[in-house]
Design a protein around this motif. Structure first.
Motif, mmCIF file in Angstrom:
data_model
loop_
_atom_site.group_PDB
_atom_site.id
_atom_site.type_symbol
_atom_site.label_atom_id
_atom_site.label_comp_id
_atom_site.label_asym_id
_atom_site.label_seq_id
_atom_site.Cartn_x
_atom_site.Cartn_y
_atom_site.Cartn_z
ATOM 1 N N ILE A 93 -15.323 -37.859 -39.295
ATOM 2 C CA ILE A 93 -15.793 -38.841 -40.275
ATOM 3 C C ILE A 93 -17.161 -38.469 -40.842
ATOM 4 O O ILE A 93 -17.517 -38.867 -41.960
ATOM 5 N N GLY A 94 -17.931 -37.665 -40.095
ATOM 6 C CA GLY A 94 -19.244 -37.258 -40.569
ATOM 7 C C GLY A 94 -19.210 -36.457 -41.853
ATOM 8 O O GLY A 94 -20.217 -36.361 -42.561
ATOM 9 N N ASN A 95 -18.065 -35.847 -42.181
ATOM 10 C CA ASN A 95 -17.919 -35.169 -43.463
ATOM 11 C C ASN A 95 -17.977 -36.147 -44.628
ATOM 12 O O ASN A 95 -18.505 -35.826 -45.694
ATOM 13 N N ILE A 96 -17.414 -37.321 -44.406
ATOM 14 C CA ILE A 96 -17.172 -38.220 -45.527
ATOM 15 C C ILE A 96 -18.131 -39.409 -45.562
ATOM 16 O O ILE A 96 -18.539 -39.870 -46.617
ATOM 17 N N SER A 109 -5.954 -32.938 -43.515
ATOM 18 C CA SER A 109 -5.356 -33.370 -44.783
ATOM 19 C C SER A 109 -5.874 -34.741 -45.201
ATOM 20 O O SER A 109 -6.251 -34.950 -46.367
ATOM 21 N N SER A 110 -5.905 -35.682 -44.248
ATOM 22 C CA SER A 110 -6.382 -37.031 -44.575
ATOM 23 C C SER A 110 -7.849 -37.019 -44.977
ATOM 24 O O SER A 110 -8.262 -37.744 -45.894
ATOM 25 N N LEU A 111 -8.644 -36.212 -44.284
ATOM 26 C CA LEU A 111 -10.064 -36.096 -44.616
ATOM 27 C C LEU A 111 -10.249 -35.560 -46.031
ATOM 28 O O LEU A 111 -11.053 -36.084 -46.814
ATOM 29 N N LYS A 112 -9.511 -34.509 -46.368
ATOM 30 C CA LYS A 112 -9.688 -33.908 -47.689
ATOM 31 C C LYS A 112 -9.216 -34.838 -48.807
ATOM 32 O O LYS A 112 -9.716 -34.750 -49.942
ATOM 33 N N ALA A 113 -8.300 -35.747 -48.487
ATOM 34 C CA ALA A 113 -7.937 -36.771 -49.472
ATOM 35 C C ALA A 113 -9.142 -37.628 -49.798
ATOM 36 O O ALA A 113 -9.416 -37.948 -50.964
ATOM 37 N N GLY A 114 -9.907 -37.975 -48.769
ATOM 38 C CA GLY A 114 -11.119 -38.756 -48.979
ATOM 39 C C GLY A 114 -12.201 -37.973 -49.692
ATOM 40 O O GLY A 114 -12.913 -38.508 -50.553
ATOM 41 N N LEU A 115 -12.321 -36.697 -49.357
ATOM 42 C CA LEU A 115 -13.324 -35.860 -50.025
ATOM 43 C C LEU A 115 -12.985 -35.674 -51.503
ATOM 44 O O LEU A 115 -13.885 -35.600 -52.345
ATOM 45 N N LEU A 161 -21.215 -51.998 -36.345
ATOM 46 C CA LEU A 161 -21.034 -50.858 -37.242
ATOM 47 C C LEU A 161 -19.738 -50.113 -36.928
ATOM 48 O O LEU A 161 -19.031 -49.654 -37.833
ATOM 49 N N ASN A 162 -19.419 -50.013 -35.636
ATOM 50 C CA ASN A 162 -18.190 -49.334 -35.229
ATOM 51 C C ASN A 162 -16.967 -50.081 -35.727
ATOM 52 O O ASN A 162 -15.994 -49.467 -36.198
ATOM 53 N N GLN A 163 -16.991 -51.383 -35.641
ATOM 54 C CA GLN A 163 -15.869 -52.194 -36.125
ATOM 55 C C GLN A 163 -15.688 -52.037 -37.631
ATOM 56 O O GLN A 163 -14.553 -51.991 -38.128
ATOM 57 N N GLU A 164 -16.798 -51.923 -38.351
ATOM 58 C CA GLU A 164 -16.716 -51.741 -39.805
ATOM 59 C C GLU A 164 -16.078 -50.403 -40.171
ATOM 60 O O GLU A 164 -15.515 -50.248 -41.255
ATOM 61 N N LEU A 165 -16.171 -49.425 -39.260
ATOM 62 C CA LEU A 165 -15.628 -48.087 -39.522
ATOM 63 C C LEU A 165 -14.180 -47.925 -39.060
ATOM 64 O O LEU A 165 -13.570 -46.883 -39.327
ATOM 65 N N GLU A 166 -13.635 -48.916 -38.401
ATOM 66 C CA GLU A 166 -12.289 -48.777 -37.830
ATOM 67 C C GLU A 166 -11.242 -48.463 -38.885
ATOM 68 O O GLU A 166 -10.329 -47.658 -38.659
ATOM 69 N N ILE A 167 -11.345 -49.064 -40.063
ATOM 70 C CA ILE A 167 -10.382 -48.779 -41.123
ATOM 71 C C ILE A 167 -10.469 -47.315 -41.568
ATOM 72 O O ILE A 167 -9.470 -46.688 -41.908
ATOM 73 N N VAL A 168 -11.667 -46.739 -41.509
ATOM 74 C CA VAL A 168 -11.850 -45.337 -41.887
ATOM 75 C C VAL A 168 -11.235 -44.424 -40.825
ATOM 76 O O VAL A 168 -10.591 -43.423 -41.150
ATOM 77 N N TYR A 169 -11.437 -44.760 -39.554
ATOM 78 C CA TYR A 169 -10.796 -43.986 -38.488
ATOM 79 C C TYR A 169 -9.285 -43.932 -38.705
ATOM 80 O O TYR A 169 -8.651 -42.879 -38.544
ATOM 81 N N GLU A 170 -8.716 -45.065 -39.064
ATOM 82 C CA GLU A 170 -7.266 -45.138 -39.286
ATOM 83 C C GLU A 170 -6.839 -44.294 -40.481
ATOM 84 O O GLU A 170 -5.847 -43.564 -40.417
ATOM 85 N N MET A 171 -7.580 -44.368 -41.568
ATOM 86 C CA MET A 171 -7.238 -43.597 -42.766
ATOM 87 C C MET A 171 -7.335 -42.093 -42.514
ATOM 88 O O MET A 171 -6.557 -41.305 -43.048
ATOM 89 N N LEU A 172 -8.291 -41.699 -41.668
ATOM 90 C CA LEU A 172 -8.468 -40.280 -41.377
ATOM 91 C C LEU A 172 -7.333 -39.706 -40.527
ATOM 92 O O LEU A 172 -7.199 -38.486 -40.421
ATOM 93 N N SER A 173 -6.530 -40.568 -39.941
ATOM 94 C CA SER A 173 -5.423 -40.104 -39.107
ATOM 95 C C SER A 173 -4.062 -40.276 -39.771
ATOM 96 O O SER A 173 -3.048 -39.839 -39.221
#
Length: 290
Positions: free
Chosen positions: A209-212, A253-259, A235-247
Motif C-alpha cells: 500500500i505504500g506505493n499508492i 495487478s491490483s496495485l497497478k490498477a490504483g497507480l 487510521l488502520n480501519q480507514e485503510l481496510e477498504i484499500v487493503y481489500e482493493m489491493l487483493s
C-alpha cells in the motif's frame, strides 16, 4: 543500520511500457510519490516488483536507476532470494559495490526444504552476502513455512538482522517477537496485519500500500510504533477498504490498477501475470474521487 529498517518500507512496483520493458520515467514518478509520502525506505525487486520475470541484468539496471534517482534520500533494500543457494551466492558478488542497507531474501520455493534445509540455505547466504539479510517468510507463495524456532535460530547469525513475516500466523509472529535475540527485527509482510504485528513488538512493515498511499499508511505505522493505539486503530480501519482493493485481482495487478487511477503508471504487468480489469481501475478512480 537496523534503525533504517524501522517503520514503513515500500515494496516498489515496477512500471512497464506496453511492450513489457521497464517504464523508467514512470518509475521515477512513483519514487517521487513515495518519498513525498514520507515512507522510510524502498525495497527494490521484491514480489511486488515482479522479480520472477526479470533477468539479472534487468534487476541490476532497475536497482541502479533507483539508487541514482533517490540520490541518498531513502535507504534501499534489494530482493535476492530463491531456491538455488549457490546461484544466489554467485549473483550476490555483483552487489558488493551497491549502497544497500540490506538484502531481502525470500525462503526457497518449490523445493519444499525441511527446517534444517532452510537453516543451512540462509546460513550459507549470510556467510556470503555482502550486505545484511532480511529473511522473508511467505508460505502462500513458497509452499514452505519458516517456523518460529527456525527464525530464532537464524537470528543468531550476525549477518541476519530481520524477518519479514507474511505467514499470516499471528501466533507465530508473537513467538518470534518473544523469543528472538536482542536487536533482531520483526517486520510485517502483510499491510492488513502491520498494526497487530507492530503492537506485539514488531518494528515495522514492508508494504504494498505504500506505493499508492504512502502518507496515510506511514502515519498509521508511526502512530502504532509510538504507542498511540487509539489513533493507529482508527487510521488502520480507514485503510481496510484499500487493503481489500489491493487483493481483489492479485498483487501487483491490483496495485497497478490504483497507480493507473493516480496517473503514475499504466496497469501493465508482465506475463504470466495479467493486467487488472477496467472494473477495478474504475473502482480505484471512484475511490480517489470520494
Amino acid at each position: 543500520m537496523k534503525a533504517e529498517l524501522k517503520g514503513t518500507g515500500v515494496a516498489l512496483a515496477t512500471p512497464m511500457n506496453a511492450d513489457f520493458t521497464v517504464d523508467f520515467q514512470s518509475l521515477g514518478k512513483l519514487l517521487d510519490h513515495i518519498v513525498a509520502g514520507n515512507a522510510d525506505y524502498i525495497v527494490v525487486q521484491g514480489t511486488t516488483g515482479e522479480s520472477p520475470v526479470f533477468s539479472w541484468d534487468d534487476k541490476l539496471e532497475i536497482l541502479s536507476f533507483v539508487l541514482k534517482h533517490l540520490n541518498g534520500k531513502k535507504p534501499v533494500v534489494f530482493g535476492l532470494g530463491g531456491n538455488n543457494t549457490f546461484d544466489l551466492i554467485e549473483k550476490s558478488r555483483d552487489l558488493k559495490e551497491f549502497d544497500l542497507t540490506a538484502i531481502l531474501s525470500a525462503s526457497p520455493y518449490y523445493n519444499k526444504p525441511s527446517q534444517e534445509g532452510i537453516i543451512r540455505h540462509y546460513q550459507m547466504l549470510a556467510d556470503a552476502y555482502p550486505h545484511p539479510i532480511i529473511l522473508y517468510n511467505v508460505p502462500s507463495r513458497t509452499a514452505s513455512n519458516v517456523e518460529a524456532a527456525t527464525t530464532v535460530e537464524l537470528a543468531k547469525h550476525p549477518n541476519i538482522i530481520a524477518m519479514k513475516e507474511a505467514s499470516g500466523d499471528l501466533d507465530q509472529c508473537k513467538e518470534i517477537a518473544m523469543s528472538r535475540p536482542e536487536g533482531f527485527m520483526l517486520l510485517s509482510g502483510d499491510d492488513s496485519l502491520a498494526y497487530d504485528i507492530i503492537k506485539m513488538g514488531g518494528e515495522g512493515v514492508i508494504s504494498v500500500i505504500g506505493n499508492i498511499m504512502p502518507s496515510e499508511f506511514t502515519n498509521m505505522v508511526n502512530a502504532t510504533i509510538a504507542g498511540d493505539y487509539e489513533k493507529a486503530e482508527r487510521l488502520n480501519q480507514e485503510l481496510e477498504i484499500v487493503y481489500e482493493m489491493l487483493s481483489e485481482e492479485g498483487n501487483p495487478s491490483s496495485l497497478k490498477a490504483g497507480l493507473e487511477a493516480l496517473d503514475i503508471c499504466k496497469r501493465t504487468v508482465k506475463p504470466p501475470l495479467y493486467d487488472a480489469s477496467d472494473v477495478l481501475v474504475e473502482k480505484w478512480v471512484n475511490f480517489f474521487k470520494s
